[in-house]
Design a protein around this motif. Sequence first.
Motif, PDB file in Angstrom:
ATOM      1  N   VAL A 185      21.202   3.412   9.691  1.00 27.86           N
ATOM      2  CA  VAL A 185      21.197   4.284   9.832  1.00 27.86           C
ATOM      3  C   VAL A 185      22.507   4.905   9.081  1.00 27.86           C
ATOM      4  N   SER A 186      23.846   4.646   8.871  1.00 28.36           N
ATOM      5  CA  SER A 186      25.000   4.990   8.246  1.00 28.36           C
ATOM      6  C   SER A 186      24.441   5.045   6.412  1.00 28.36           C
ATOM      7  N   GLN A 187      23.799   4.240   5.371  1.00 29.69           N
ATOM      8  CA  GLN A 187      23.296   3.694   4.665  1.00 29.69           C
ATOM      9  C   GLN A 187      22.863   5.907   4.745  1.00 29.69           C
ATOM     10  N   LEU A 188      21.752   6.521   5.801  1.00 26.99           N
ATOM     11  CA  LEU A 188      21.766   7.617   5.079  1.00 26.99           C
ATOM     12  C   LEU A 188      22.257   8.230   5.005  1.00 26.99           C
ATOM     13  N   LEU A 189      24.125   8.125   5.405  1.00 28.80           N
ATOM     14  CA  LEU A 189      24.655   9.804   5.043  1.00 28.80           C
ATOM     15  C   LEU A 189      24.832   9.082   3.274  1.00 28.80           C
ATOM     16  N   ILE A 190      24.759   8.351   3.137  1.00 28.44           N
ATOM     17  CA  ILE A 190      25.095   7.992   1.286  1.00 28.44           C
ATOM     18  C   ILE A 190      24.081   8.998   0.357  1.00 28.44           C
ATOM     19  N   PRO A 191      24.629   9.378  -0.277  1.00 28.01           N
ATOM     20  CA  PRO A 191      24.017  10.461  -1.676  1.00 28.01           C
ATOM     21  C   PRO A 191      22.536   9.431  -2.353  1.00 28.01           C
ATOM     22  N   GLY A 192      23.149   8.815  -2.145  1.00 29.75           N
ATOM     23  CA  GLY A 192      21.737   7.519  -3.271  1.00 29.75           C
ATOM     24  C   GLY A 192      20.728   7.577  -3.054  1.00 29.75           C
ATOM     25  N   ALA A 193      21.035   6.378  -1.926  1.00 31.62           N
ATOM     26  CA  ALA A 193      20.524   5.602  -0.544  1.00 31.62           C
ATOM     27  C   ALA A 193      18.997   6.839  -0.605  1.00 31.62           C
ATOM     28  N   ARG A 194      19.573   8.279   0.015  1.00 28.74           N
ATOM     29  CA  ARG A 194      18.850   9.231   0.138  1.00 28.74           C
ATOM     30  C   ARG A 194      17.443   9.352  -0.642  1.00 28.74           C
ATOM     31  N   THR A 195      18.301   9.670  -2.304  1.00 32.56           N
ATOM     32  CA  THR A 195      17.541  10.656  -3.464  1.00 32.56           C
ATOM     33  C   THR A 195      17.271   9.977  -4.754  1.00 32.56           C
ATOM     34  N   LEU A 196      17.692   8.271  -3.973  1.00 32.75           N
ATOM     35  CA  LEU A 196      17.429   7.642  -5.384  1.00 32.75           C
ATOM     36  C   LEU A 196      15.012   7.954  -5.502  1.00 32.75           C
ATOM     37  N   THR A 197      15.065   7.347  -6.768  1.00 35.64           N
ATOM     38  CA  THR A 197      14.099   7.082  -6.845  1.00 35.64           C
ATOM     39  C   THR A 197      13.295   6.748  -8.408  1.00 35.64           C
ATOM     40  N   ARG A 198      12.149   6.256  -7.842  1.00 37.54           N
ATOM     41  CA  ARG A 198      11.663   4.992  -9.125  1.00 37.54           C
ATOM     42  C   ARG A 198      11.933   5.656 -10.641  1.00 37.54           C
ATOM     43  N   THR A 199      11.886   4.816 -11.127  1.00 35.41           N
ATOM     44  CA  THR A 199      12.697   5.513 -12.308  1.00 35.41           C
ATOM     45  C   THR A 199      11.477   5.390 -13.604  1.00 35.41           C
ATOM     46  N   THR A 200      10.187   4.275 -12.762  1.00 34.35           N
ATOM     47  CA  THR A 200       8.700   4.401 -13.549  1.00 34.35           C
ATOM     48  C   THR A 200       8.029   5.037 -12.897  1.00 34.35           C
ATOM     49  N   GLY A 201       8.392   5.730 -11.666  1.00 33.92           N
ATOM     50  CA  GLY A 201       6.998   6.426 -11.036  1.00 33.92           C
ATOM     51  C   GLY A 201       6.656   6.141  -9.660  1.00 33.92           C
ATOM     52  N   THR A 202       5.829   6.001  -9.217  1.00 32.40           N
ATOM     53  CA  THR A 202       4.590   5.507  -8.278  1.00 32.40           C
ATOM     54  C   THR A 202       3.228   5.175  -8.855  1.00 32.40           C
ATOM     55  N   ALA A 203       3.008   4.484  -8.185  1.00 36.41           N
ATOM     56  CA  ALA A 203       1.448   3.982  -9.161  1.00 36.41           C
ATOM     57  C   ALA A 203       0.522   3.971  -8.084  1.00 36.41           C
TER      58      ALA A 203
ATOM     59  N   ARG B 259       0.731  -1.387   0.139  1.00 35.00           N
ATOM     60  CA  ARG B 259       0.557  -0.596   0.151  1.00 35.00           C
ATOM     61  C   ARG B 259       0.636   1.418   0.577  1.00 35.00           C
ATOM     62  N   PHE B 260       2.145   0.807   0.966  1.00 36.23           N
ATOM     63  CA  PHE B 260       3.010   2.459   0.845  1.00 36.23           C
ATOM     64  C   PHE B 260       4.035   2.325  -0.039  1.00 36.23           C
ATOM     65  N   LYS B 261       3.900   3.461  -1.193  1.00 33.76           N
ATOM     66  CA  LYS B 261       4.988   3.574  -2.104  1.00 33.76           C
ATOM     67  C   LYS B 261       5.389   4.675  -2.561  1.00 33.76           C
ATOM     68  N   PRO B 262       6.123   5.297  -1.059  1.00 33.21           N
ATOM     69  CA  PRO B 262       6.822   6.222  -1.561  1.00 33.21           C
ATOM     70  C   PRO B 262       7.979   6.528  -3.126  1.00 33.21           C
ATOM     71  N   ARG B 263       7.841   7.650  -3.871  1.00 34.53           N
ATOM     72  CA  ARG B 263       8.875   7.840  -4.675  1.00 34.53           C
ATOM     73  C   ARG B 263      10.409   7.610  -4.538  1.00 34.53           C
ATOM     74  N   ARG B 264      10.447   8.135  -2.666  1.00 36.35           N
ATOM     75  CA  ARG B 264      11.771   8.034  -2.782  1.00 36.35           C
ATOM     76  C   ARG B 264      11.787   6.395  -1.844  1.00 36.35           C
ATOM     77  N   LEU B 265      11.680   5.241  -2.423  1.00 36.57           N
ATOM     78  CA  LEU B 265      11.123   4.135  -1.917  1.00 36.57           C
ATOM     79  C   LEU B 265      12.077   3.127  -0.647  1.00 36.57           C
ATOM     80  N   LEU B 266      14.095   3.573  -1.225  1.00 37.41           N
ATOM     81  CA  LEU B 266      14.531   2.844  -0.855  1.00 37.41           C
ATOM     82  C   LEU B 266      14.935   3.254   0.933  1.00 37.41           C
ATOM     83  N   ARG B 267      15.184   4.968   0.516  1.00 42.15           N
ATOM     84  CA  ARG B 267      14.996   5.762   1.741  1.00 42.15           C
ATOM     85  C   ARG B 267      14.142   5.199   2.976  1.00 42.15           C
ATOM     86  N   ALA B 268      12.985   4.974   2.664  1.00 41.84           N
ATOM     87  CA  ALA B 268      12.012   4.564   3.427  1.00 41.84           C
ATOM     88  C   ALA B 268      12.536   3.260   3.635  1.00 41.84           C
TER      89      ALA B 268
END
Length: 409
Positions: A377-395, A266-275
């Motif tokens: 917590v350390s992963q959120l210091l990595i820019p890609g982990a914080r900002t990665l977005t779905r290439t297909t968008g959300t649905a 049900r929960f599909k944030p655009r920045r799914l990896l950060r979640a």
Amino acid sequence: MISDFRLLAAGQTLSWIGNGFQTVALAFAIVRADGGAGDLGIVMACSFTALLACSLFGGVWADRLQPQRVMVVSDLIRLLASAAMALMFAGGGYHLPLLCALVAVSSGAGSFFNPAMTALRPLLVPADRLQSANATLSILQTGSSVAGPALGGLTVAAFGAPAGFAVNAVSFLASMAACLLLRARATRGPRAPMLHELRAGWREISSRDWLIGGLFGATVYHVANGVILVLVQVIAIKRLGGASAAGFIAAAEGLGGVIGAAVALRFKPRRLLRAGWLTLMLMPLWAFAYVWPATLVAVLAGAVIGWAGLIFFDVAWETAIQDQIPQTALGRVASWDTLTSFLAMPIGNALAGPLSARYGVNPVLTVCAAILLASAVSQLLIPGARTLTRTTGTAPAHTPAEILDSTPA
């Protein structure tokens, strides 16, 4: 018309349940044959060694061939190995070298199946339903991990260990049949030497900060978690009520896993990896509950919350990989992911005894829970982990029934 995804889900659910039968049957058969813990440990070590040795090669072949072809061969080998174990114990024989060989063959074949399945999933559903598909499979796998051993225990108790192995063999037959009916086809290019393809898979990982950082973070995480998984069993047996407490805790972990997968539906944030990394921070609550307040009720609550976070993270991680990695390299990336996990966990298992003997169970658990938290917590210091977005968008959210009814992409 039955969809490819429904076929995969049905076949895998039966296979996952069958694995639970074999887990119970293997331990029961060895103990009844007076093999004891020593023989069981040797058999488990052979299984792990084969998995470790074959994992990366499984990823290469998953990217070289049609994934379902690799899955069919893997299921056939595991079917024959399980059937051979059933025949051995049905005949009243117990041959440890033969059993070790059969378990190693089965585990090695399984290391080819999982990367192929990872490579196959994005071909079976539309891109905007990929997260829901992963969540649906997580629900089915978590439910099977509870139902399989429970049904296996009843079957083995009533009919003996050979029946457990036989059921697992039949479950591989069902998985084979499902894979043979899959219509999806992957694009495959020319082959290169094995080492070249392995290096190419690693380049896909090292070129993405969120992926290589996640693998190293997961390695540290799994070492600490390997320690925890040993010590919490000891605490459950000695302090929280024995075997019944361990059973309740396992059920709570399964319930948490189902909840986590249901949330991922049900929960599909655009920045799914950060979640996902944020929800993984709930797992230390489960580990620390054994230290304080150290009651069964607290541990059960921690298990539900922590495992819900873990399974949501698993869905987020798998979806990110399937969304961001080229389909032609998915199998190799999945195999590297598996390898880091299986290298780290046994190290933690081996360290649990010496560390707890020297420093005490509670201090070691506390430190390991802190390591789990720091790894996430350390992963959120990595820019890609914080900002990665779905290439297909959300649905829009989809129910498991809607996903199972989906047509191939």
